[in-house]
Design a protein around this motif. Structure first.
Motif, PDB file in Angstrom:
ATOM      1  N   ASN A 106       0.871  -1.170   0.000  1.00 23.14           N
ATOM      2  CA  ASN A 106       0.000   0.000   0.000  1.00 23.14           C
ATOM      3  C   ASN A 106       0.915   1.229   0.000  1.00 23.14           C
ATOM      4  OD1 ASN A 106      -2.012   2.060   0.770  1.00 23.14           O
ATOM      5  ND2 ASN A 106      -3.339   0.299   1.025  1.00 23.14           N
ATOM      6  N   THR A 107       0.352   2.395  -0.290  1.00 29.85           N
ATOM      7  CA  THR A 107       1.166   3.553  -0.664  1.00 29.85           C
ATOM      8  C   THR A 107       2.370   3.805   0.224  1.00 29.85           C
ATOM      9  OG1 THR A 107      -0.718   4.588  -1.715  1.00 29.85           O
ATOM     10  CG2 THR A 107       1.094   6.029  -1.085  1.00 29.85           C
ATOM     11  N   LEU A 108       2.140   3.924   1.527  1.00 27.77           N
ATOM     12  CA  LEU A 108       3.249   4.377   2.367  1.00 27.77           C
ATOM     13  C   LEU A 108       4.380   3.355   2.418  1.00 27.77           C
ATOM     14  CD1 LEU A 108       3.351   6.786   5.080  1.00 27.77           C
ATOM     15  CD2 LEU A 108       4.303   4.597   5.746  1.00 27.77           C
ATOM     16  N   ALA A 110       4.928   1.010   0.229  1.00 26.33           N
ATOM     17  CA  ALA A 110       5.464   0.883  -1.133  1.00 26.33           C
ATOM     18  C   ALA A 110       6.519   1.949  -1.384  1.00 26.33           C
ATOM     19  CB  ALA A 110       4.342   1.002  -2.164  1.00 26.33           C
ATOM     20  N   VAL A 111       6.183   3.183  -1.043  1.00 29.05           N
ATOM     21  CA  VAL A 111       7.090   4.306  -1.259  1.00 29.05           C
ATOM     22  C   VAL A 111       8.351   4.153  -0.408  1.00 29.05           C
ATOM     23  CG1 VAL A 111       7.335   6.785  -0.805  1.00 29.05           C
ATOM     24  CG2 VAL A 111       5.326   5.938  -2.020  1.00 29.05           C
ATOM     25  N   MET A 112       8.165   3.698   0.817  1.00 26.51           N
ATOM     26  CA  MET A 112       9.307   3.566   1.734  1.00 26.51           C
ATOM     27  C   MET A 112      10.186   2.364   1.393  1.00 26.51           C
ATOM     28  SD  MET A 112       8.878   6.097   3.958  1.00 26.51           S
ATOM     29  CE  MET A 112       9.852   5.680   5.395  1.00 26.51           C
ATOM     30  N   GLY A 113       9.788   1.566   0.404  1.00 23.23           N
ATOM     31  CA  GLY A 113      10.634   0.456  -0.014  1.00 23.23           C
ATOM     32  C   GLY A 113       9.920  -0.869  -0.208  1.00 23.23           C
ATOM     33  N   ASP A 115       7.779  -1.790  -2.443  1.00 21.51           N
ATOM     34  CA  ASP A 115       7.802  -2.225  -3.843  1.00 21.51           C
ATOM     35  C   ASP A 115       9.125  -2.910  -4.177  1.00 21.51           C
ATOM     36  OD1 ASP A 115       5.287  -1.374  -4.423  1.00 21.51           O
ATOM     37  OD2 ASP A 115       5.866   0.358  -5.642  1.00 21.51           O
ATOM     38  N   PRO A 153       9.156   0.033   5.928  1.00 21.89           N
ATOM     39  CA  PRO A 153       8.286  -0.930   5.233  1.00 21.89           C
ATOM     40  C   PRO A 153       8.084  -2.208   6.053  1.00 21.89           C
ATOM     41  CG  PRO A 153      10.297  -0.413   3.976  1.00 21.89           C
ATOM     42  CD  PRO A 153      10.507   0.077   5.356  1.00 21.89           C
TER      43      PRO A 153
ATOM     44  N   SER B 439      12.994   7.506  -2.554  1.00 16.78           N
ATOM     45  CA  SER B 439      11.974   7.611  -1.499  1.00 16.78           C
ATOM     46  C   SER B 439      12.120   6.542  -0.425  1.00 16.78           C
ATOM     47  CB  SER B 439      10.570   7.447  -2.100  1.00 16.78           C
ATOM     48  OG  SER B 439      10.370   8.366  -3.127  1.00 16.78           O
ATOM     49  N   THR B 440      12.999   5.555  -0.648  1.00 19.10           N
ATOM     50  CA  THR B 440      13.013   4.413   0.259  1.00 19.10           C
ATOM     51  C   THR B 440      13.650   4.768   1.593  1.00 19.10           C
ATOM     52  OG1 THR B 440      15.133   3.669  -0.593  1.00 19.10           O
ATOM     53  CG2 THR B 440      13.161   2.767  -1.647  1.00 19.10           C
ATOM     54  N   TRP B 442      16.009   3.352   2.940  1.00 19.30           N
ATOM     55  CA  TRP B 442      17.464   3.207   2.928  1.00 19.30           C
ATOM     56  C   TRP B 442      18.132   4.109   1.881  1.00 19.30           C
ATOM     57  CZ3 TRP B 442      13.904  -0.666   2.000  1.00 19.30           C
ATOM     58  CH2 TRP B 442      13.672  -0.982   0.651  1.00 19.30           C
TER      59      TRP B 442
END
Lengths: 251, 449
Positions: A106-108, A110-113, A115, A153, B439-440, B442
Motif C-alpha cells: 500500500n502507498t506508504l 510501497a514508497v518507503m521500499g 515495492d 516498510p 523515497s526508500t 534506505w
C-alpha cells in the motif's frame, strides 16, 4: 471452471458431485472444535468466519470439503458458504505454503521500499504474486495496509510483524524459512506454521510457552511519544525552520 | 541540553504538548497484563462507574465530550443514549478493531501493549447500555494482538470482571474475541455487523441504524477501540480532567500516528488540537535533508494536505475547516522525493480492490479511476484524462452506498487540487519524473528508522 480436462472450454459442463467428506477421525475432531466455536455466539451463523479459519488449520486452505463441513455444521448451503469464503482475502483457495510472506505495497510502505522488497523477493524466490516455492514452504503475496505504518516498510509472515524491512533483511528471513531455521518477528511470537496460525484465528489461544509474552510491551516506534514526553527524546528537536531539517543529526 | 530546556524557549515544551494516558506504561516489559494495568489504576474507572446508575454513566460520558476515535467523531455518549431501554431485546456492544484504513496504526499498538484498557472500557459501556454480550471484531491479519486479547479476556474472566452473576450482583457479561478474515470494508460499521453475522461484509441501508437494529436486529453500539479504551480514564480521573485537554468541541487526549519520511515515526498521545508542526518539531522533523511535500491528516480517505497546512489544529473542527477530516489521526508524511501520482494510484488500486461490489458508483468508478491513473503514471495519459478523473470521482463521492466511495474520491480531488502540474508533467513528459529509489527508507545513509 473446474471441469475435467477433456471438457475444458465447455463452461456449461456437468454439475459436480458433492465434495468428499473429511475422514471420520478428522471430522470427529473438527466437530468437537466447531461445537466450541458455535457456542461463543448467540446465532450459529456468526461462527462461519472462525470455522473457515478452522478449516484452514486442517488443510492450509479452504477446500470444497471444508466448505461442505461448514455448511453441514451451520445448516447452510455450500453456495452460501462459498459466497462468504470467496469474499475475504485471508481464505486461501488452493494449497499454499507453510509460511505466507506478505509484503505491504500500500502507498506508504510501497514508497518507503515495499515495492523494492516485493520485486527482490519475487526474483529471489522465483515465484510471482500468490505463488508458492516448489518445496511448499513459502507463499509470496503483496498485502494491503497492515496498521503498522510507523514501522514501514512492513512484511508480515503468517500475520506476525517484521518491521522496518529492507530487501536484504527480507531475503535473509525467507532464506531462514526455506532452510527450516526458527524465525522470530520484530513484534509477535516465533513463527508457527500457517495451519497453526489459522487455529489461533479460529479463536483457540496459542498454547505455546512464551508466545503471549514474546517481544514485550510496545515496540520502539509505539513508545516514541512516551519517551519524548518524559524528556528522553532520541531525536534533536527542531526549533526553526519547521518542517524541514536544516539541523544536523543530534548525537 | 535536554529537549525540554531547548524547546521551552519557544513555548513548545513537549512535556506540555504531549499527554500519554493510554500509552503511559507501554514501555513496561509486561505492559499488557492485568497486574501491570492494575498498578496503573486499572479497573478504578469501572469501580466508580458501578457506583453510578447506568443512565448516570451514559450522561457522564456524554458530558465529557468524548467523540468517536474511529474517524467520524460522533459523540460516544450519544451513541450509547440511542439504545432503547426496557425494550426486552438483548443489547450488544461491538468494538470495531478492524483497523485497516491506510496510514492508520493506533489501535493495533494500543491493543498489543494495553488490551485491558479496552476490556475495562467495554465492561463500563455494557453496564451503561445494559448489554450482557460484547464482541471485539479484530481484523485477522494481526495475530500478535489476537494472542494478547485472548489472554486479556481470559485474565478478566479469572479476576471476576466477566462471567455470570458478577460479584453476586446478578450482572452477566461475556466478551467474545472474533477475528475477521481480510476485508477493509468491514471497518464500516454495518458491513462489520454483517460480517459478524457470518456473511459477506457489505454495508446495510440506514435507517434502521445499529442502535435500533444492529447485530441480530437488536440494539447495538458499535464503537472504535480507542473510543472505548478512553472511557476508563474519564471515569477514573473525571470529566473535568478530560475536558481540561483539547478544545471545547474536541476535548481530551488522543493517539496521533506519525509515519513516512519523518525522523521519528510512531505514536504520539496528545490533547486534540496539536499541529503537525509541533509534532514534527519535537520529533526531529522530516528525515534529514528533505522537506514535507504532502500528508494525510487521518488516513488515505481524508483529503491530503501540503506544507501550507502545518499549523492546522488537528481536531475535528480545525481539520474540517481546512478542507479535510481528522479521521483516524494517521499523519502519513511524504517528502519531495515522492511522486503524488504514484501515491494516489496505489491508494486508488486499494479502494478498487476493497470495494465490496454492492453499489455501482464505487464498484465501477474505482475500477475506471485505476485504469486512468495507471495510464497517466506510465506516461500514456492525455490531458483530458485529468478532468475525467475529477468527473468520475465526483460520480462516486456522495453517490455511493457507504463512505468507502467518498474515501476513494478524496485523494483524487485533493491531489488534483494541489498537484495538478505534477499530473500534467506525467502526460507531457510521457512518464514519471521521479526516481522511486530516492523515497526508500534506505535511500539516504543518514536515514533514521
Amino acid at each position: 471452471m473446474t471441469t475435467s480436462p477433456q471438457n475444458r472450454g465447455v463452461s456449461l459442463g456437468m454439475p459436480q458431485l458433492p465434495a468428499p467428506d473429511f475422514p471420520a477421525e478428522v471430522r470427529a475432531r473438527l466437530e468437537t472444535d466447531a461445537r466450541e466455536v458455535v457456542a461463543r455466539y448467540p446465532d450459529s451463523r456468526s461462527a462461519l468466519l472462525p470455522l473457515l479459519h478452522l478449516c484452514q488449520s486442517e488443510e492450509g486452505h479452504v477446500s470444497k470439503t471444508g466448505i461442505r463441513f461448514c455448511a453441514e455444521t451451520l445448516g447452510l448451503t455450500t453456495a452460501e458458504v462459498t459466497a462468504v469464503a470467496t469474499f475475504y482475502t485471508m481464505y486461501r483457495r488452493r494449497p499454499s505454503g507453510d509460511y505466507q510472506v506478505g509484503v505491504c505495497t500500500n502507498t506508504l510502505c510501497a514508497v518507503m521500499g515495499g515495492d523494492a522488497i516485493f520485486e527482490e523477493l519475487k526474483e529471489h524466490l522465483g515465484v510471482g504474486n500468490n505463488e508458492t516455492t516448489a518445496d511448499g514452504k513459502v507463499t509470496l503475496e503483496h498485502i494491503e495496509c497492515n496498521a503498522a505504518c510507523d514501522y514501514a516498510p512492513v512484511v508480515m509472515v503468517n500475520w506476525e510483524f517484521f518491521d522496518n524491512q529492507t530487501p536484504e533483511s527480507a531475503k535473509a528471513m525467507v532464506d531462514d524459512l526455506l532452510a527450516g531455521r526458527e524465525v522470530a518477528p520484530t513484534r509477535g511470537a516465533p513463527l508457527c506454521t500457517y495451519k497453526e496460525t489459522a487455529r489461533i484465528l479460529a479463536g483457540f489461544p496459542d498454547e505455546r510457552a512464551g508466545a503471549v509474552e514474546a517481544t514485550g510491551g510496545g515496540g520502539p516506534a509505539s513508545l516514541i511519544g512516551l519517551r519524548i514526553a518524559r524528556g528522553e527524546s532520541p531525536h534533536t528537536p527542531i526549533v526553526h525552520p519547521r518542517g524541514e531539517t536544516r539541523t544536523e543529526g543530534g548525537e | 541540553m535536554s529537549v525540554s530546556t531547548e524547546l521551552s524557549k519557544n513555548g513548545t515544551s513537549p512535556e506540555k504538548l504531549l499527554a500519554p494516558v493510554l500509552s503511559a506504561f507501554w514501555d513496561e516489559s509486561a505492559s499488557w497484563t492485568l497486574e501491570t494495568y492494575r498498578r496503573h489504576e486499572g479497573y478504578e474507572g469501572l469501580r466508580k462507574a458501578l457506583a453510578m446508575t447506568p443512565d448516570e454513566v451514559i450522561a457522564y460520558v456524554k458530558d465529557s465530550g468524548l467523540r468517536g476515535r474511529g474517524g467520524a467523531g460522533f459523540p460516544t455518549g450519544m451513541k450509547w443514549q440511542f439504545i432503547p431501554q426496557g425494550d426486552g431485546k438483548p443489547h450488544y456492544l461491538v468494538v470495531n478493531a478492524d483497523e485497516s484504513e491506510p496510514g492508520t496504526c493506533k489501535d493495533i499498538p494500543l491493543l498489543f501493549a494495553n488490551p485491558h484498557s479496552l476490556i475495562e472500557g467495554m465492561i463500563i459501556a455494557c453496564y451503561a447500555i445494559r448489554s450482557e454480550h460484547a464482541f471485539i471484531y479484530l481484523r485477522g491479519e494481526v495475530v500478535p494482538v489476537l494472542r494478547r486479547l485472548h489472554e486479556a479476556v481470559r485474565e478478566a474472566y479469572e479476576a471476576g470482571y466477566l462471567g455470570k452473576d458478577i460479584d453476586g450482583t446478578g450482572r452477566n457479561l461475556d466478551i467474545t474475541v472474533h477475528a475477521g478474515a481480510g476485508a477493509y470494508i468491514c471497518g464500516e460499521e454495518t458491513a462489520l455487523l454483517d460480517s459478524l453475522e457470518g456473511r459477506r461484509g457489505q454495508p446495510r441501508l440506514r435507517p434502521p441504524f445499529p442502535a435500533v437494529e444492529g447485530l441480530y436486529a437488536c440494539p447495538t453500539v458499535v464503537n472504535n477501540v480507542e473510543s472505548i479504551a478512553s472511557v476508563p480514564a474519564i471515569l477514573n480521573k473525571g470529566k473535568d480532567w478530560f475536558k481540561s485537554m483539547g478544545t471545547e468541541k474536541s476535548p481530551g487526549f488522543t493517539l496521533y500516528s506519525l509515519s513516512g519520511h519523518v525522523a521519528g515515526p510512531g505514536q504520539y498521545e496528545a490533547p486534540l488540537g496539536i499541529t503537525l508542526r509541533q509534532l514534527l518539531d519535537m520529533s526531529g522533523g522530516m528525515r534529514p535533508g528533505h522537506r514535507l511535500k504532502f500528508w494525510t491528516p487521518g488516513g488515505s480517505s481524508t483529503p491530503m494536505f501540503t506544507d501550507e497546512h502545518l499549523d492546522v489544529p488537528l481536531d475535528y473542527e480545525g481539520v474540517g475547516a481546512a478542507g479535510s477530516m481528522l479521521g483516524t489521526k494517521a499523519l502519513q508524511c511524504f517528502d519531495e522525493t515522492t511522486c503524488v501520482v504514484r501515491a494516489v494510484t496505489r491508494w486508488t488500486e486499494f479502494y478498487a480492490h476493497e470495494s465490496c461490489g454492492k453499489c455501482t458508483p464505487c464498484r465501477e468508478g474505482t475500477y475506471w479511476l485505476v485504469q486512468l491513473l495507471r495510464d497517466i503514471e506510465a506516461g500514456k495519459g492525455v490531458m483530458s484524462d485529468l478532468d475525467k478523473l475529477n468527473d468520475i470521482a465526483d460520480n462516486i463521492n456522495g453517490k455511493s452506498f457507504c463512505a468507502l466511495g467518498d474515501g476513494a474520491a478524496s485523494p483524487i480531488f485533493s491531489s488534483l487540487r494541489y498537484f495538478r502540474e505534477e499530473y500534467e508533467q506525467h502526460i507531457t513528459g510521457k512518464g514519471c519524473p521521479f526516481d522511486p529509489r530516492k523515497s526508500t527508507l534506505w535511500a539516504d545513509t543518514e536515514v533514521n528508522a
